[in-house]
Design an enzyme around this catalytic site. Structure first.
Site, PDB file in Angstrom:
ATOM      1  N   LYS A 128       0.883  -1.380  -0.035  1.00  0.00           N
ATOM      2  CA  LYS A 128       0.025   0.035   0.169  1.00  0.00           C
ATOM      3  C   LYS A 128       0.867   1.128   0.003  1.00  0.00           C
ATOM      4  CE  LYS A 128      -3.960   2.097   2.646  1.00  0.00           C
ATOM      5  NZ  LYS A 128      -4.994   1.723   3.615  1.00  0.00           N
ATOM      6  N   SER A 156      -9.918   1.960   2.907  1.00  0.00           N
ATOM      7  CA  SER A 156      -8.890   2.710   1.927  1.00  0.00           C
ATOM      8  C   SER A 156      -7.684   1.834   1.187  1.00  0.00           C
ATOM      9  CB  SER A 156      -7.974   3.621   2.743  1.00  0.00           C
ATOM     10  OG  SER A 156      -7.395   3.194   3.748  1.00  0.00           O
ATOM     11  N   SER A 207      -9.985  -0.393   7.052  1.00  0.00           N
ATOM     12  CA  SER A 207      -9.664  -0.511   5.684  1.00  0.00           C
ATOM     13  C   SER A 207      -8.801  -1.574   5.091  1.00  0.00           C
ATOM     14  CB  SER A 207      -8.509   0.755   5.681  1.00  0.00           C
ATOM     15  OG  SER A 207      -9.197   2.234   5.894  1.00  0.00           O
TER      16      SER A 207
END
EC number: 6.3.5.7
Length: 488
Positions: free
Chosen positions: A77, A152, A176
């Site tokens: 990420k 997210s 997330s």
């Protein structure tokens, strides 16, 4: 030939037997990324040159037969620092930022000869539940490209679900990892707070953030957690408690296990078909020998309100460091220092980030601190106490990961409150610092449904045990979207 359908153990056997090399596996992974990227948009940066260079070095010294992850590609990420590879947090503010150090989680992966293949798309500074607030692009759901992937960590989830990579890392502040895992039909774990070092993670909510793994199966998820979990003197919140092997209970039966099903997790706002899916899963656990009983978590209904006060307040503090002076974006229309700060932050941050900074600043301001931030902390304690009471009698908590399946692109991104409520089932886990996993449990309207299992602190191995037992008698994890090669 693609290798994305092979498990990590199968890939390891091929690498050890020299039927493929780390370079060949990396090249095939890069091909899988490129062939699917236009459809889903999982990546902000694909580090092709660095990945191939690392793979060549691994081939030169040889695959370690005792190291399961040697030569295995990993997507990371884009809020997790990677030395020499752009780390933007999906923000204009950091559009050109290359860290000079690796996050501890990444360093741990490198120590096991894993290959960082690229950085995945996300909501800006991890603030969002749809990966639509990214400065760079909107990621699309692997199963239906008109739907959101969740957020997210949307890019990390779709990278695995679409067959671009086998493993990825995300971060989870209020759901997330688990929410996008649910929306894309993969396995995502939010570890106990402190299990994976936050050093090198671009901070959002420091008392809530936790890095965790995505994988197609429960065992592979646990195998990646084995790599990244570690104590770390660079992170003051790093936990000293360690499990030697998170896969140790996988394969054991769950006879006698006591599982709680909170009535609040199947109440107002939960899609009726998701409720049916969860109740069917509860029956499956009972068939496996576990006891499933209804309980109450009475303060969980306040979780969203508490979370957005605490997380936004922490974000307001954490994001003060982005000022256009030392690194990242700087507005070029400033005439003095004050204008540099104001213009850079006004132009560099997106709307959702600015909204949360304002909310957090208000909650911390004189005259409002006691009414908002202090009170939120007190209610957070009540939520923690609710969990403690349940775990005094039960091993795990069971429920849906999300109240609905993936919603359409551009449907909730202009309605912040509706977007916030999408995290109502995952947020309490972060507030309490507990481990939670989302595993595939069915489909509604052709879209994956996630089942959430929550445990007391440091019980990831028990969570994996129960999740693997469910996975062993179902085939939801084996079903793949068309982009991966499935028939859905």
């Amino acid at each position: 030939m693609s290798f994305n359908h092979k498990t990590i153990e199968e890939l390891h056997d091929l690498l050890v037997a020299k039927e493929i090399s780390a370079t060949e596996l990396t090249q095939k992974t890069l091909e899988d990324i490129k062939s699917r990227e236009e459809a889903v948009g999982s990546f902000i940066t694909v580090s092709e040159e660095a990945a191939l260079k690392q793979a060549a070095a691994i081939d030169a010294k040889g695959i370690d037969s005792d190291n399961l992850m040697s030569g295995i590609p990993l997507a990371v990420k884009d809020n997790i620092s990677t030395k020499g590879i752009l780390t933007t947090a999906a923000s204009k503010m950091l559009y050109n930022y290359e860290p000079i150090f690796d996050a501890t989680s990444v360093a741990n992966a490198y120590a096991k000869d894993m290959i960082v293949i690229g950085k995945t798309n996300m909501d800006e500074f991890a603030m969002g539940g749809s990966t639509e607030t990214s400065y760079f692009k909107k990621t699309k759901n692997a199963w239906d490209h008109t739907k959101v992937p969740g957020g997210s960590s949307g890019g990390s989830a779709t990278a695995v679900a679409s067959g671009q990579v086998r493993l990825s890392l995300g971060s989870d502040t209020g759901g997330s990892i688990r929410q996008p895992a649910a929306f894309n039909g993969v396995v995502g774990l939010k570890p106990t707070y402190g299990t994976v070092s936050r050093y090198g993670l671009i901070a959002f909510g420091s008392s809530l953030d936790q890095i965790g793994p995505f994988a197609p199966t429960v065992k592979e998820n646990a195998q990646l957690l084995n790599v990244v979990a570690s104590s770390d003197v660079k992170d003051a919140t790093s936990a000293p408690v360690r499990i030697a092997d998170y896969t140790s209970k996988i394969g054991r039966d769950i006879k006698g296990m006591k599982i709680a099903l909170p009535k609040e997790y199947l109440g107002e706002g939960i899609d009726p078909e998701i409720k049916e899916t969860v109740l069917a899963a509860a029956k499956q656990f009972e068939a496996l020998g576990a006891t499933v009983e209804e309980v109450s978590l009475p303060h969980s209904k306040y979780g969203v309100a508490v979370y957005y006060i605490i997380a936004s307040s922490e974000a307001s503090s954490n994001l003060q460091r982005f000022d256009g002076i030392r690194y990242g974006f700087r507005a070029d229309d400033a005439k003095n220092l004050d204008e540099i700060y104001v213009n850079t932050r006004s132009q560099g941050f997106g709307d959702e980030v600015k909204r949360r900074i304002m909310l957090g600043t208000f909650s911390l301001s004189s005259g409002y601190y006691d009414a908002y931030f202090k009170k939120a902390g007190q209610v957070r304690t009540l939520i923690i106490e609710d969990f403690d009471k349940v775990f005094a009698d039960y091993d795990l908590i069971l429920g849906p990961t999300t109240p609905t399946v993936a919603f359409g692109l551009d449907t909730l991104n202009h309605d912040p409150v509706a977007m916030y409520l999408a995290d109502l089932l995952t947020i309490p886990v972060n507030l309490a610092g507990l481990p939670g996993i989302s595993i595939p449990a069915g489909f509604v309207d052709g879209l994956p449904v996630g089942l959430q299992l929550i445990g007391p602190k440091y019980t990831e191995e028990t969570i994996y045990q129960a999740a693997a037992a469910f996975e062993a008698v179902t085939d939801y994890h084996k079903q793949q979207p068309i982009i991966f090669g499935g028939d859905k």
